[in-house]
Design an enzyme around this catalytic site. Structure first.
Site, short mmCIF file in Angstrom:
data_model
loop_
_atom_site.label_atom_id
_atom_site.label_comp_id
_atom_site.label_asym_id
_atom_site.label_seq_id
_atom_site.Cartn_x
_atom_site.Cartn_y
_atom_site.Cartn_z
N LEU A 1 0.83 -1.20 0.00
CA LEU A 1 0.00 0.00 0.00
C LEU A 1 0.86 1.25 0.00
O LEU A 1 0.60 2.19 -0.72
CB LEU A 1 -0.92 0.02 1.22
CG LEU A 1 -2.03 -1.02 1.25
CD1 LEU A 1 -2.86 -0.85 2.51
CD2 LEU A 1 -2.91 -0.90 0.02
N ASN B 1 5.05 2.87 1.13
CA ASN B 1 6.37 2.81 1.74
C ASN B 1 6.65 4.19 2.28
O ASN B 1 6.83 5.13 1.51
CB ASN B 1 7.45 2.43 0.71
CG ASN B 1 7.34 0.98 0.28
OD1 ASN B 1 6.88 0.14 1.04
ND2 ASN B 1 7.76 0.70 -0.93
N GLY B 2 6.64 4.33 3.60
CA GLY B 2 6.91 5.62 4.21
C GLY B 2 8.29 5.66 4.81
O GLY B 2 9.07 4.70 4.69
N ALA B 3 8.60 6.76 5.45
CA ALA B 3 9.90 6.93 6.08
C ALA B 3 10.06 5.99 7.26
O ALA B 3 11.15 5.54 7.57
CB ALA B 3 10.06 8.38 6.54
N GLU B 4 8.95 5.66 7.93
CA GLU B 4 9.01 4.84 9.13
C GLU B 4 8.63 3.38 8.90
O GLU B 4 9.09 2.51 9.62
CB GLU B 4 8.07 5.41 10.21
CG GLU B 4 8.55 6.72 10.80
CD GLU B 4 9.82 6.57 11.62
OE1 GLU B 4 9.91 5.62 12.42
OE2 GLU B 4 10.72 7.40 11.46
N ALA B 5 7.75 3.13 7.92
CA ALA B 5 7.20 1.78 7.80
C ALA B 5 6.81 1.43 6.37
O ALA B 5 6.59 2.30 5.54
CB ALA B 5 5.97 1.65 8.70
N VAL B 6 6.72 0.13 6.16
CA VAL B 6 6.18 -0.43 4.92
C VAL B 6 4.82 -1.02 5.31
O VAL B 6 4.71 -1.74 6.30
CB VAL B 6 7.10 -1.53 4.36
CG1 VAL B 6 6.46 -2.22 3.17
CG2 VAL B 6 8.46 -0.95 3.99
N LYS C 1 1.82 -3.68 9.02
CA LYS C 1 2.64 -2.47 9.09
C LYS C 1 3.94 -2.84 9.77
O LYS C 1 3.96 -3.22 10.94
CB LYS C 1 1.92 -1.37 9.87
CG LYS C 1 2.73 -0.08 9.96
CD LYS C 1 1.93 1.02 10.62
CE LYS C 1 2.72 2.32 10.62
NZ LYS C 1 1.93 3.43 11.19
N ASP D 1 -1.33 13.20 13.33
CA ASP D 1 -1.31 13.28 11.87
C ASP D 1 -2.74 13.25 11.33
O ASP D 1 -3.07 12.46 10.46
CB ASP D 1 -0.49 12.12 11.30
CG ASP D 1 -0.13 12.31 9.83
OD1 ASP D 1 -0.23 13.45 9.31
OD2 ASP D 1 0.26 11.32 9.18
#
Length: 190
Positions: free
Chosen positions: A3, A5-10, A20, A107
């Protein structure tokens, strides 16, 4: 299916379960990195569960292991695509319930609110924390209002509707909404 790919998690979905996984940070010492990722994962799962207990629809947590949370996949539509005044008032009620439970989302955006079966679910508690101050709650609401302003037509009506819902359910709503105005002024002159 991945879904995001962020800075903290996939974040991915496997067999109807959202997974997550916090990604390692190579710039940290390995032991420290593992501890931080585990602690943040546990904290996020706890905040999701506490929010749910407070009446805020959230994904159901199935399992937590190391730096991974397995939870219910909410297969709905992000509110950023469908928001209107009625939904914004409902968001106000949900945020009031969250704030009444002493939780700050961190957020609040219309991307982190999902409409599914006529119910709004709050997702992504990765930046959430327990806090009861007017300032923290004001910053939370300010982030949402900035999202309304930057991405939605008729943002004034959305803000008014949110405030109606927020005031219905939260005794300190007026104090928080006054603080939002102060925070906005600070940003303007910084």
């Amino acid at each position: 299916m991945n879904l995001t790919n962020g800075a903290e998690a996939v974040v991915r979905v496997e067999e109807g379960v959202l997974i997550k996984e916090r990604v390692p940070k190579n710039y940290r010492l390995k032991d420290l990195d593992e501890r931080i990722r585990k602690e943040r994962t546990k904290a996020e799962a706890r905040l999701i569960s506490e929010a749910r207990r407070a009446g805020v629809p959230t994904p159901i947590i199935y399992d937590i292991e190391n730096s991974t949370i397995k939870m219910q996949y909410i297969d709905g539509i992000a509110l950023k695509h469908v928001i209107d005044e009625k939904l914004s008032e409902q968001i106000g009620i949900l945020v009031a319930e969250l704030h009444s439970a002493g939780i700050v989302h961190g957020d609040l955006t219309t991307s982190n609110l999902i409409l599914f079966n006529d119910k709004i679910y709050m997702i992504d508690f990765g930046l959430s924390f327990f806090e009861g101050s007017i300032e923290a709650r004001g910053v939370d609401v300010h982030v949402l209002f900035r999202t309304f302003e930057s991405t939605h037509r008729g943002h004034e009506k959305l803000i008014e509707a949110f405030c109606r819902g927020y005031r219905k359910e939260f005794g300190q709503a007026d104090e928080v909404l006054e603080r939002v105005k102060e925070i906005e002024k600070r940003g303007r002159y910084a």
